[in-house]
Design a protein around this motif. Structure first.
Motif, mmCIF file in Angstrom:
data_model
loop_
_atom_site.group_PDB
_atom_site.id
_atom_site.type_symbol
_atom_site.label_atom_id
_atom_site.label_comp_id
_atom_site.label_asym_id
_atom_site.label_seq_id
_atom_site.Cartn_x
_atom_site.Cartn_y
_atom_site.Cartn_z
ATOM 1 N N ALA A 60 0.826 -1.234 -0.108
ATOM 2 C CA ALA A 60 -0.217 0.027 -0.038
ATOM 3 C C ALA A 60 0.904 1.115 0.120
ATOM 4 C CB ALA A 60 -0.997 -0.007 1.108
ATOM 5 N N SER A 61 1.912 1.009 0.828
ATOM 6 C CA SER A 61 2.880 2.426 1.004
ATOM 7 C C SER A 61 3.780 2.629 -0.309
ATOM 8 C CB SER A 61 3.835 2.303 2.211
ATOM 9 O OG SER A 61 4.963 3.265 2.093
ATOM 10 N N ARG A 62 4.200 1.469 -0.958
ATOM 11 C CA ARG A 62 4.790 1.646 -2.188
ATOM 12 C C ARG A 62 3.938 2.265 -3.213
ATOM 13 N NH1 ARG A 62 4.790 -1.569 -6.174
ATOM 14 N NH2 ARG A 62 3.568 -3.134 -5.250
ATOM 15 N N LEU A 63 2.911 1.715 -3.259
ATOM 16 C CA LEU A 63 1.896 2.125 -4.525
ATOM 17 C C LEU A 63 1.633 3.596 -4.293
ATOM 18 C CD1 LEU A 63 -0.364 -0.793 -4.922
ATOM 19 C CD2 LEU A 63 0.981 0.062 -6.580
ATOM 20 N N ALA A 64 1.479 3.943 -2.967
ATOM 21 C CA ALA A 64 1.124 5.436 -2.766
ATOM 22 C C ALA A 64 2.286 6.240 -3.071
ATOM 23 C CB ALA A 64 1.068 5.661 -1.099
ATOM 24 N N GLY A 65 3.552 5.975 -2.897
ATOM 25 C CA GLY A 65 4.536 6.730 -3.148
ATOM 26 C C GLY A 65 5.019 6.916 -4.588
ATOM 27 N N GLU A 66 4.350 5.675 -5.331
ATOM 28 C CA GLU A 66 4.972 5.762 -6.677
ATOM 29 C C GLU A 66 3.756 6.579 -7.415
ATOM 30 O OE1 GLU A 66 6.365 1.213 -7.207
ATOM 31 O OE2 GLU A 66 4.450 1.586 -7.988
ATOM 32 N N GLU A 67 2.573 6.655 -6.958
ATOM 33 C CA GLU A 67 1.724 7.488 -7.355
ATOM 34 C C GLU A 67 1.866 8.906 -7.398
ATOM 35 O OE1 GLU A 67 -2.412 6.883 -6.290
ATOM 36 O OE2 GLU A 67 -3.157 7.712 -8.036
ATOM 37 N N MET A 68 2.421 9.329 -6.297
ATOM 38 C CA MET A 68 2.740 10.655 -5.830
ATOM 39 C C MET A 68 4.182 11.016 -7.079
ATOM 40 S SD MET A 68 2.920 10.842 -1.634
ATOM 41 C CE MET A 68 3.537 12.334 -1.692
ATOM 42 N N ASP A 69 4.878 10.232 -7.235
ATOM 43 C CA ASP A 69 6.079 10.448 -8.068
ATOM 44 C C ASP A 69 5.692 10.284 -9.390
ATOM 45 O OD1 ASP A 69 7.947 10.300 -5.859
ATOM 46 O OD2 ASP A 69 8.686 8.154 -6.454
ATOM 47 N N GLU A 70 4.667 9.685 -9.799
ATOM 48 C CA GLU A 70 4.169 9.608 -11.025
ATOM 49 C C GLU A 70 3.404 10.957 -11.292
ATOM 50 O OE1 GLU A 70 0.859 6.869 -11.476
ATOM 51 O OE2 GLU A 70 -0.086 7.777 -13.594
ATOM 52 N N ALA A 71 2.631 11.502 -10.353
ATOM 53 C CA ALA A 71 2.052 12.698 -10.587
ATOM 54 C C ALA A 71 3.216 13.794 -11.017
ATOM 55 C CB ALA A 71 1.184 13.128 -9.346
ATOM 56 N N ARG A 72 4.157 13.694 -10.339
ATOM 57 C CA ARG A 72 5.159 14.997 -10.291
ATOM 58 C C ARG A 72 5.607 14.603 -11.930
ATOM 59 N NH1 ARG A 72 9.719 15.402 -8.202
ATOM 60 N NH2 ARG A 72 9.272 13.531 -7.024
ATOM 61 N N ALA A 73 6.117 13.428 -12.159
ATOM 62 C CA ALA A 73 6.934 13.317 -13.332
ATOM 63 C C ALA A 73 5.976 13.295 -14.470
ATOM 64 C CB ALA A 73 7.423 11.608 -13.358
ATOM 65 N N ARG A 74 4.629 12.845 -14.508
ATOM 66 C CA ARG A 74 3.893 13.305 -15.636
ATOM 67 C C ARG A 74 3.457 14.702 -15.745
ATOM 68 N NH1 ARG A 74 -0.821 9.276 -15.450
ATOM 69 N NH2 ARG A 74 -1.453 10.145 -17.420
ATOM 70 N N MET A 75 3.359 15.270 -14.888
ATOM 71 C CA MET A 75 2.814 16.820 -15.082
ATOM 72 C C MET A 75 4.120 17.511 -15.322
ATOM 73 S SD MET A 75 -0.344 16.978 -14.763
ATOM 74 C CE MET A 75 -0.168 18.895 -15.128
ATOM 75 N N PRO A 90 0.734 23.557 -0.665
ATOM 76 C CA PRO A 90 -0.669 23.846 -0.265
ATOM 77 C C PRO A 90 -1.558 24.738 -1.241
ATOM 78 C CG PRO A 90 0.976 24.030 1.721
ATOM 79 C CD PRO A 90 1.882 24.074 0.531
ATOM 80 N N SER A 91 -0.810 25.755 -1.729
ATOM 81 C CA SER A 91 -1.619 26.797 -2.578
ATOM 82 C C SER A 91 -0.582 27.549 -3.126
ATOM 83 C CB SER A 91 -2.374 27.616 -1.518
ATOM 84 O OG SER A 91 -1.886 28.533 -0.990
ATOM 85 N N THR A 92 -0.951 28.308 -4.252
ATOM 86 C CA THR A 92 -0.149 29.270 -4.867
ATOM 87 C C THR A 92 0.562 30.355 -3.731
ATOM 88 O OG1 THR A 92 -0.873 28.835 -6.986
ATOM 89 C CG2 THR A 92 0.452 30.935 -6.721
ATOM 90 N N THR A 93 -0.322 30.832 -3.084
ATOM 91 C CA THR A 93 -0.379 31.757 -2.058
ATOM 92 C C THR A 93 1.101 31.626 -1.315
ATOM 93 O OG1 THR A 93 -2.392 32.488 -2.277
ATOM 94 C CG2 THR A 93 -1.292 33.489 -0.420
ATOM 95 N N GLY A 262 4.901 19.491 5.086
ATOM 96 C CA GLY A 262 4.793 18.079 4.617
ATOM 97 C C GLY A 262 3.638 17.949 3.531
ATOM 98 N N PRO A 263 3.913 17.278 2.552
ATOM 99 C CA PRO A 263 2.974 17.147 1.443
ATOM 100 C C PRO A 263 1.464 16.486 1.683
ATOM 101 C CG PRO A 263 4.687 15.771 1.129
ATOM 102 C CD PRO A 263 5.057 16.398 2.419
ATOM 103 N N ASP A 264 0.633 16.885 1.222
ATOM 104 C CA ASP A 264 -0.618 16.314 1.270
ATOM 105 C C ASP A 264 -0.774 14.916 0.104
ATOM 106 O OD1 ASP A 264 -3.267 15.521 0.690
ATOM 107 O OD2 ASP A 264 -4.064 17.561 1.340
ATOM 108 N N HIS A 265 -0.383 13.830 0.808
ATOM 109 C CA HIS A 265 0.057 12.888 -0.098
ATOM 110 C C HIS A 265 -1.182 12.465 -1.160
ATOM 111 C CE1 HIS A 265 2.385 11.546 3.708
ATOM 112 N NE2 HIS A 265 3.260 12.291 2.998
ATOM 113 N N ALA A 266 -2.253 12.484 -0.649
ATOM 114 C CA ALA A 266 -3.466 11.774 -1.269
ATOM 115 C C ALA A 266 -3.743 12.928 -2.546
ATOM 116 C CB ALA A 266 -4.734 11.658 -0.845
#
Ligand SMILES: Cc1ncc(COP(=O)(O)O)c(C=O)c1O
Length: 408
Positions: A60-75, A90-93, A262-266
């Motif tokens: 569960a933890s590995r998949l969570a981390g992989e998805e966070m990395d995926e978001a950064r890499a793809r965007m 948390p926000s642009t401000t 700390g990042p909002d993981h979800a």
């Protein structure tokens, strides 16, 4: 070039089939967009299947981390920058606030920052506060009639003391799209870094930030069909130069240097849903395969063409109306579909009247106090803002025009 398949687009946004929202046309998109299905799916999957501390070896933890990395890499790939040049806060401000602290430490008294009076306060106030530490703040001012920023005026403000130039890709009330590449070249030629607030632009198509050229580019995912996150591109040369604002042992990771929270993981993980959405749109319209930047550019163009076609009639309908002042240009091709109107009465009351006609909009200052003041708008009355995006239907535009006819 194909045209945007609006039925397909709307099928990707549950809000359009939500019973409680039927009959109501949403025109406060510049405040925050509806969320696309892939983002909602990822958020709900994260909270049900992966809501554990990420980056540990269990599944569960590995998949969570992989998805966070995926978001950064793809965007990052869509934005045309390296993966570690994109960070989520948390926000642009909040992101500009942290960046301003880094500049506060890095700059010397007597050095200068250029800000505009066209920006939302998020890309203005945090920089202006550096005056308290002896940093000189110079203001690049808009034309009070048109609201435009003239690059020639910037040239007059630049000299060897200027370290940073901050301006918006487009303002959240004026809407005119600034020539980022041209302005960046002027600032860079004078030896200054560039920080662009892209919050009001990015919902209308993710730009290729690498090609555009600024050192910092900011936008807010909750306005680009995603979760409530601030997305921040910091190009490597600047990011490595500025002092680390995160924990001292995290400072070697570029994407952690300016996000002390700390990042909002979800929500970080769910940002991958914005890339899914770009890919879905590209595939559905037979866009290019492979290269994410090319796919992003293809989708950007699809959105832009549709928005311009929907926007021009709206501008034409309001620009010559008695007792209505259209803020910014009436040429749709030069602006985002974020239309602010100054009226000779309370715009909050007019927004309330629009509710009777099924229009969701708002009146106020939209934290664009400086630009509205500079244009001579009475802040107590504010502006009525109607803003839309590529997913807005022709019927909703018609509903808006009829409603404006009735209330203005
Ligand atoms: C142009 C612009 N910049 C910055 C912001 C601030 O973004 P955030 O709400 O993510 O702090 C907004 C929010 O409305 C905006 O419209």
């Amino acid at each position: 070039m194909s045209t945007l398949d609006i039925n397909f687009v709307r099928s990707q946004f549950p809000a359009f089939s939500e019973p409680s929202l039927q009959g109501q046309a949403f025109f406060e998109n510049a405040g925050g967009s509806y969320t696309c299905q892939p983002v909602i799916d990822r958020l709900s999957r994260y909270y049900t299947q992966r809501k554990v501390q990420p980056y540990a070896p269990y599944d569960a933890s590995r998949l969570a981390g992989e998805e966070m990395d995926e978001a950064r890499a793809r965007m990052a790939a869509i934005l045309g920058v390296d993966t570690d040049e994109l960070s989520f806060g948390p926000s642009t401000t909040q992101n500009t606030y942290v960046l301003a602290q880094a500049f506060r430490q890095w700059m010397q008294p007597g050095e200068a920052i250029i800000v505009t009076n066209q920006d939302h306060e998020a890309n203005s106030g945090p920089w202006r506060r550096l005056a308290e530490d002896g940093i000189e703040i110079r203001e690049w001012q808009i034309d009070p009639e048109t609201g435009s920023l003239n690059p020639a005026d910037l040239e007059n403000l630049l000299d060897e003391k200027v370290r940073l130039v901050c301006f918006p890709h487009c303002s959240n009330v004026i809407g005119e799209i600034n020539p980022v590449t041209e302005i960046t070249a002027i600032a860079h030629a004078a030896g200054a870094f560039v920080c662009v607030d892209g919050v009001s632009y990015a919902p209308h198509g993710f730009p290729n930030v690498g090609d555009l050229g600024p050192d910092i580019y900011l936008f807010s995912a909750y306005k680009t069909y995603g979760p409530h996150q601030g997305c921040m591109v910091i190009r490597r040369a600047l990011g490595e130069l500025l002092p680390n604002q995160g924990h001292f042992f995290n400072g070697d990771d570029l994407y952690r240097r300016f996000t002390p929270a700390g990042p909002d993981h979800a929500q970080v993980a769910a940002c991958a849903g914005m890339a899914d959405y770009v890919d879905m749109l590209s595939d559905h319209h037979n866009g290019p395969q492979g290269d994410p930047t090319a796919r992003g550019a293809f989708v950007h163009e699809l959105m832009r063409v549709r928005e311009i076609a929907l926007l021009q009639p709206v501008l034409d309908a309001v620009k010559d109306r008695n007792a209505v002042r259209l803020i910014g240009t009436s040429d749709a091709a030069r602006r985002a579909p974020t239309v602010a109107l100054a009226l000779n009465r309370s715009t909050a009351a007019v927004a309330a009247d629009l509710v009777e006609h099924g229009i969701m909009a708002e009146g106020g200052d939209f934290y664009a106090v400086r630009p509205l003041q500079a244009m001579g708008v009475d802040l107590k009355q504010g502006v009525l803002r109607v803003s839309f995006t590529h997913y807005t239907s022709q019927q909703e535009i018609d509903q808006l025009l009829n409603a404006l006819d009735a209330v203005l």
